[in-house]
Design an enzyme around this catalytic site. Structure first.
Site, short mmCIF file in Angstrom:
data_model
loop_
_atom_site.label_atom_id
_atom_site.label_comp_id
_atom_site.label_asym_id
_atom_site.label_seq_id
_atom_site.Cartn_x
_atom_site.Cartn_y
_atom_site.Cartn_z
N ASP A 1 143.72 0.40 10.47
CA ASP A 1 144.08 1.11 9.24
C ASP A 1 142.95 0.93 8.23
O ASP A 1 142.71 -0.19 7.77
CB ASP A 1 145.41 0.52 8.72
CG ASP A 1 145.93 1.27 7.50
OD1 ASP A 1 145.14 1.95 6.82
OD2 ASP A 1 147.14 1.15 7.24
N SER B 1 152.70 3.69 2.35
CA SER B 1 151.41 3.59 1.66
C SER B 1 151.62 3.23 0.18
O SER B 1 152.10 2.14 -0.10
CB SER B 1 150.66 4.92 1.86
OG SER B 1 149.35 4.83 1.39
N HIS C 1 145.94 4.88 9.26
CA HIS C 1 146.87 4.75 8.13
C HIS C 1 148.07 5.70 8.28
O HIS C 1 148.93 5.77 7.41
CB HIS C 1 146.11 5.06 6.83
CG HIS C 1 146.80 4.62 5.58
ND1 HIS C 1 147.11 3.31 5.31
CD2 HIS C 1 147.28 5.34 4.51
CE1 HIS C 1 147.72 3.23 4.12
NE2 HIS C 1 147.84 4.45 3.63
C1 MLT Z 1 147.50 2.61 -3.01
O1 MLT Z 1 146.79 2.97 -3.93
O2 MLT Z 1 148.69 2.32 -3.15
C2 MLT Z 1 146.85 2.49 -1.69
O3 MLT Z 1 145.49 2.72 -1.84
C3 MLT Z 1 147.45 3.40 -0.70
C4 MLT Z 1 147.34 4.84 -1.09
O4 MLT Z 1 148.06 5.26 -1.95
O5 MLT Z 1 146.55 5.58 -0.53
#
Ligand code: MLT
Length: 200
Positions: free
Chosen positions: A150, A100, A181
């Site tokens: 996702d 992520s 996700h």
């Molecule tokens: C991010 O900010 O890198 C993406 O939105 C993924 C997350 O951190 O949830």
């Protein structure tokens, strides 16, 4: 940067980059699943969002503060280079494992820095920077764990990321999962099968 280094018995170093709200401890178990013999450098994101560590600021969910992303990516790149000197590992044999937010900064290392990584396992990444001038990524292998459903990253964005990396010369494999996700065991096992063929 706050981090953990674990010396392994082979010349590959796994660079671990956690998701939002995580720490440098989160992916240690996952790294052992992928390669128990590799060195491990696990870093904590320096930005706090309501007390949750991240690798760069965002203005809203899925909307990045681009200036901060670029600054933090370069800062991470410099830190990893320094760490390779301090701990004596080979900076040309680093495989990132990110989830992520961590996958997004790992992706942006590839988008900005030639030779930053020899490989990357990106669990649920987004396209980090659509304005980047991509370096030559020949010889770089990337595995993307993408979600058919996702909420953070629609399938088209995973395909766009694949295409940008391929256009820059990387060899990319995308594997699809149906767990939103989340990072699940089947996804880790698929990443390991890919890793074993190339770096095992
Ligand atoms: C991010 O900010 O890198 C993406 O939105 C993924 C997350 O951190 O949830």
């Amino acid at each position: 940067m706050q981090h953990i280094f674990e010396q392994g018995t082979k010349d590959i170093t796994l660079l671990l980059l956690h998701g939002t709200g995580g720490t440098e401890r989160d992916l240690l178990g996952l790294a052992k699943e992928i390669d128990a013999d590799a060195n491990v450098l696990s870093v904590r994101g320096q930005v706090l969002e309501n007390g949750m560590p991240r690798f760069f600021r965002r203005v809203a969910e899925g909307v990045f503060d681009m200036e901060d992303l670029r600054f933090r990516t370069d800062e991470l790149y410099d830190f990893v280079k320094l760490a390779s000197v301090q701990y004596g590992f080979d900076a040309s044999k680093i495989v990132a494992i990110g989830y992520s937010n961590g996958a997004n900064i790992a992706g942006n290392l590839l988008f900005r820095h030639h030779n930053s990584l020899v490989g990357a396992i990106l669990h649920h990444p987004m396209v980090p920077d659509r304005e980047a001038t991509m370096p030559n990524l020949h010889g770089v292998n990337v595995w993307i764990g993408a979600g058919t459903n996702d909420f953070m990253c629609p399938p088209q964005e995973s395909e766009e990321l694949e295409q940008l990396l391929v256009n820059a010369g990387a060899l990319v494999e995308v594997a699809w999962f149906d767990y939103g996700h989340q990072l699940t065991m089947p996804e880790v096992q698929a990443a390991k099968a890919w890793y074993d063929q190339l770096f095992g």
